[in-house]
Write an enzyme that holds these catalytic residues in place. Structure first.
Site, PDB file in Angstrom:
ATOM      1  N   GLU A 111       0.603  -1.148   0.050  1.00 22.02           N
ATOM      2  CA  GLU A 111       0.047   0.050  -0.082  1.00 22.02           C
ATOM      3  C   GLU A 111       0.936   1.291   0.054  1.00 22.02           C
ATOM      4  OE1 GLU A 111      -3.413   2.017   2.486  1.00 22.02           O
ATOM      5  OE2 GLU A 111      -3.369  -0.023   2.755  1.00 22.02           O
TER       6      GLU A 111
ATOM      7  N   LYS B  73      -8.213  -0.137  10.969  1.00 21.56           N
ATOM      8  CA  LYS B  73      -7.564  -0.682   9.785  1.00 21.56           C
ATOM      9  C   LYS B  73      -6.180   0.197   9.567  1.00 21.56           C
ATOM     10  CE  LYS B  73      -6.587  -0.799   5.009  1.00 21.56           C
ATOM     11  NZ  LYS B  73      -5.710  -0.103   4.608  1.00 21.56           N
TER      12      LYS B  73
ATOM     13  N   HIS C 117      -1.442  10.736  -0.316  1.00 17.55           N
ATOM     14  CA  HIS C 117      -1.351   9.578  -1.004  1.00 17.55           C
ATOM     15  C   HIS C 117      -1.093   9.820  -2.658  1.00 17.55           C
ATOM     16  CE1 HIS C 117      -2.976   6.214   1.460  1.00 17.55           C
ATOM     17  NE2 HIS C 117      -3.866   6.927   1.965  1.00 17.55           N
TER      18      HIS C 117
ATOM     19  N   ASP D  72       2.811 -14.565  11.660  1.00 14.18           N
ATOM     20  CA  ASP D  72       1.243 -14.922  11.097  1.00 14.18           C
ATOM     21  C   ASP D  72       0.483 -13.519  11.306  1.00 14.18           C
ATOM     22  OD1 ASP D  72      -1.168 -15.712  10.878  1.00 14.18           O
ATOM     23  OD2 ASP D  72      -0.886 -17.665  11.962  1.00 14.18           O
TER      24      ASP D  72
END
Length: 444
Positions: A99, A282, A396, A298
């Site tokens: 990302e 998130k 972004h 993991d």
């Protein structure tokens, strides 16, 4: 029908012909044979097949023994989150993510927090949990008393199932009992707390849970229906904290106090709205997952633990907390369960995972837990600061433009040029990128 027949042929041809389920010694097709079948069934070109045959830092021979029906390996960019300081130790943090802006945001937030003295972090003793679910128990109170009365015996049984862990200073340490109501019955659930040291310890815990199951059945009069670890490791947590003077937060046309108060406002929004909380968390996991993946751990176990912990009081909310101190500083704090490991699993197998440990001079699983939680808190600070000032898209745009340029076919120096033109016009799309690339090629 033709396409469906092809798909069925693919499934039948590639499937492992196992002598025993999940046996590593199973009879399998060779990888080249699998690829032959896949190429035919999926109409892969030679160039597309070559992508699957390409070796990366993880060799195909090694990968063959890690998963079933291997056809290739999958690469994700690994970058460094810079400027991090935790408990007076400096870190350049390996982060694996696809990302855009995650690593840049991490580095910027780390720099800000570093200027305020860095993170203070700590990790609790690492007690992982094994669950044994007992059904058919007639008297839960009596059974619980019998089990707790035999605690020493049960802990000894568990440790005998994995004596090497006990010798190294870890092992089973406690037994607790809970009652869980289901539509069918009230289950008696026994928790076996195990110190797994620097390992995540899933196999150790499962082995120990199975070792005590028969004795638990005798003590309770019930049947041990399920014997497995829990990923909600609320006795193996890590905490990160930072305190930032308001003056350091100023920028983008806002005073430090305004930015501070808007960040706290954004936290309260997430605290009281589950839709916002999911996105808030998130963003935290953007940092956490990137670190966990880079260190060969993991990600699914950590994700499950963190999200379950965020709902432990019966309501899903933010994983962290932002407040204002008595001196007017912005205070961030986050405690999360961290089922991470510095040994075992794929860590010794994946070359980049071992390299990540060397880069940060990792000494223990506790240190990795503190590093990971600190990265998550920094990631959230970067996201909230952007959201309440310039908006999330400004940061972004540049990196997203580069990704779009690459997707449209730009190569080499074209990537930067195409990205600059799209950013300048605020038109970032594949169509715009393709038009710019076509124009560049015409002028060559």
């Amino acid at each position: 029908m033709k396409e469906n027949a092809k798909r069925q042929l693919l499934i039948k041809s590639i499937r492992c012909k196992q002598v025993k389920p999940c046996s590593i010694n199973s009879t399998k097709k060779k990888r080249s044979e699998r690829l032959d079948t896949l190429q035919q069934a999926a109409d892969l070109s030679e160039e597309e097949r070559a992508l699957l045959e390409r070796e990366g830092t993880l060799s195909l021979d090694t990968a063959e023994h890690m998963v079933e029906n291997l056809i290739g390996t999958y690469s994700i960019p690994v970058g460094l989150g810079l400027n991090m300081r935790i408990n007076d130790k400096d870190y350049a943090v390996p982060m694996a993510t696809e990302e855009p802006s995650v690593i840049a945001a991490q580095s910027a937030a780390n720099k800000l927090i570093r200027a305020a003295g860095g993170f203070q972090a700590e990790a609790s003793p690492r007690m992982m949990i094994g669950q044994i679910a007992l059904s058919g128990v007639q008297n839960g109170k009596e059974a619980s008393g019998a089990i707790l009365g035999a605690k020493t015996e049960l802990i000894t049984l568990a440790n005998e199932a994995h004596p090497s862990l006990k010798k190294r200073g870890g092992g089973a340490a406690d037994i607790t009992v809970r009652e869980v109501k289901t539509p069918q019955e009230n289950l008696l659930v026994v928790h076996l707390a195990v110190n797994t040291l620097d390992a995540m310890g899933a196999n150790m815990i499962n082995t120990m849970a199975e070792a005590v199951a028969a004795r638990l059945e005798q003590l309770s009069g019930g049947t041990a229906e399920m014997k497995i670890l829990s990923n909600l490791v609320d006795q193996a947590t890590a905490t990160a904290r930072c305190e930032i003077p308001a003056a350091l937060l100023a920028g983008k046309g806002y005073s430090g106090e305004e930015v501070r108060d808007r960040i706290v406002w954004a936290y309260h929004f997430a605290e009281n709205d589950i839709y916002r909380a999911a996105t808030h968390n998130k963003g935290i996991m953007n940092g956490i997952d990137a670190v966990i993946l880079a260190f060969g751990n993991d990600t699914r176990a950590v994700e499950a633990a963190c999200h379950a912990y965020a709902a432990r009081n019966g309501k899903y909310g933010p994983m962290n907390r932002w407040t204002v101190s008595k001196t007017g500083s912005l205070v961030g704090e986050m405690t999360l369960p961290m089922p991470v490991a510095a040994v075992g699993g794929s860590i010794k197998i994946v070359p980049l995972a071992k390299l990540a440990q060397k880069i940060v001079r990792l000494e223990s699983a506790e240190e990795l837990a503190m590093l990971t939680v600190s990265a998550g808190l920094a990631q959230n600070l970067a996201a909230l600061r952007a959201l309440v000032t310039e908006g999330i898209q400004a940061g972004h745009m540049s990196l997203q433009a580069k990704s779009t340029a690459i997707s449209a076919g730009a190569v080499g120096e074209e990537i930067e040029q195409v990205a600059r033109e799209m950013t300048a016009t605020k038109s970032i799309s594949l169509a715009t990128a393709a038009e710019i690339i076509e124009r560049l090629h015409k002028t060559e």
